[in-house]
Enzyme design. Structure first.
Site, short mmCIF file in Angstrom:
data_model
loop_
_atom_site.label_atom_id
_atom_site.label_comp_id
_atom_site.label_asym_id
_atom_site.label_seq_id
_atom_site.Cartn_x
_atom_site.Cartn_y
_atom_site.Cartn_z
N ASP A 13 37.18 -51.69 81.53
CA ASP A 13 37.51 -50.79 82.64
C ASP A 13 36.91 -51.15 84.07
O ASP A 13 36.21 -50.56 84.78
CB ASP A 13 36.71 -49.39 82.38
CG ASP A 13 37.15 -48.64 81.13
OD1 ASP A 13 38.31 -49.13 80.72
OD2 ASP A 13 36.33 -47.78 80.47
N LYS A 75 43.31 -45.78 78.58
CA LYS A 75 42.37 -44.66 77.71
C LYS A 75 41.94 -43.44 78.60
O LYS A 75 41.94 -43.67 79.72
CB LYS A 75 41.38 -45.25 76.87
CG LYS A 75 40.46 -45.86 77.78
CD LYS A 75 39.46 -46.89 77.11
CE LYS A 75 38.34 -47.43 78.01
NZ LYS A 75 37.29 -46.35 78.28
N CYS A 108 31.33 -46.08 78.70
CA CYS A 108 32.39 -46.73 78.00
C CYS A 108 31.86 -47.65 77.03
O CYS A 108 32.30 -48.22 76.13
CB CYS A 108 33.60 -46.99 78.95
SG CYS A 108 34.29 -45.69 79.73
#
Length: 180
Positions: A13, A75, A108
Site C-alpha cells: 500500500d 484490497k 496493514c
C-alpha cells in the site's frame, strides 16, 4: 538467512497521498525502490498491494514504474492475506521467506505480517522500508511485528544477504544501487 529461490518481496500500500504523509516518506520510497531493483537483478519475485485505490490512489509513480511486470492486488481488508487471490498466488510461488515493506506499519503491515506468520511464513520486516503517519505508530508496529516472530532487518542488510558474494556482474549492479 534468505536465499533467492525461497524469497519474495511484498510491498504493501505505498499509495498516493498517504505515501507522502508518512514519517520519512522520501527514505521509505527510496529504500523500497532499491529493494525492487535488487530483487529484479537477483531473480526474486515482487508482489504489491493497493488499499482501496479509488480512494487512496495508486502506488506512487517511482515504485509503480519498476513494477510493470506485476499487477497490484487490490484490497479493502487491512491484511494482504484478505485480498482476493493474494494467498492463492503466494502459495503458487511456493516461497516461504517474505520480505515485508510498505505502509502503515501499525495497520496493514502489522496485520499482514502477523497473519503470514500464523500461516507459517517467515517474515523479514525491513524497518527502513516501512512507515506510518506518525513515528510512534511506525515504531509500535515494528515492535509488535517483531514480538510476533518476524525478523527485523534493514534494506542493505537484506540485499547483501540475498547477494551472498562480493564479486561478479550482479555485485557490480547491486553496488551501484546501494550507493544511490
Amino acid at each position: 538467512m534468505l536465499t533467492r529461490d525461497e524469497t519474495v518481496l511484498l510491498i504493501i500500500d505505498v499509495q498516493g497521498k498517504l505515501a507522502r504523509l508518512v514519517h520519512d516518506s522520501e527514505a521509505l520510497v527510496k529504500n523500497i525502490s532499491k529493494l525492487v531493483r535488487a530483487c529484479r537483478i537477483l531473480g526474486v519475485p515482487v508482489l504489491y498491494t493497493e488499499q482501496y485505490p479509488k480512494g487512496l490512489g495508486v502506488t506512487v509513480d517511482s515504485i509503480r514504474e519498476l513494477l510493470v511486470e506485476e499487477a497490484p492486488f487490490e484490497k479493502v481488508s487491512f491484511s494482504c492475506c484478505g485480498a482476493e487471490g493474494f494467498m492463492q498466488h503466494l502459495r503458487t510461488i511456493n516461497r516461504n521467506e517474505i520480505i515485508v515493506t510498505g505502509i502503515e506499519s501499525h495497520v496493514c503491515v502489522y496485520q499482514t505480517s502477523v497473519e503470514l506468520i500464523e500461516y507459517g511464513y517467515n517474515v523479514h520486516l525491513i524497518t527502513d522500508a516501512v512507515s506510518s503517519r506518525s513515528r510512534d505508530n511506525r515504531d509500535i508496529g515494528i515492535h509488535c511485528i517483531e514480538t510476533a516472530g518476524a525478523w527485523v532487518k534493514s534494506t542493505e542488510m537484506v540485499i547483501f544477504e540475498l547477494l551472498k558474494i562480493a564479486e561478479g556482474e550482479q555485485f557490480k549492479a547491486i553496488s551501484s544501487i546501494i550507493k544511490e
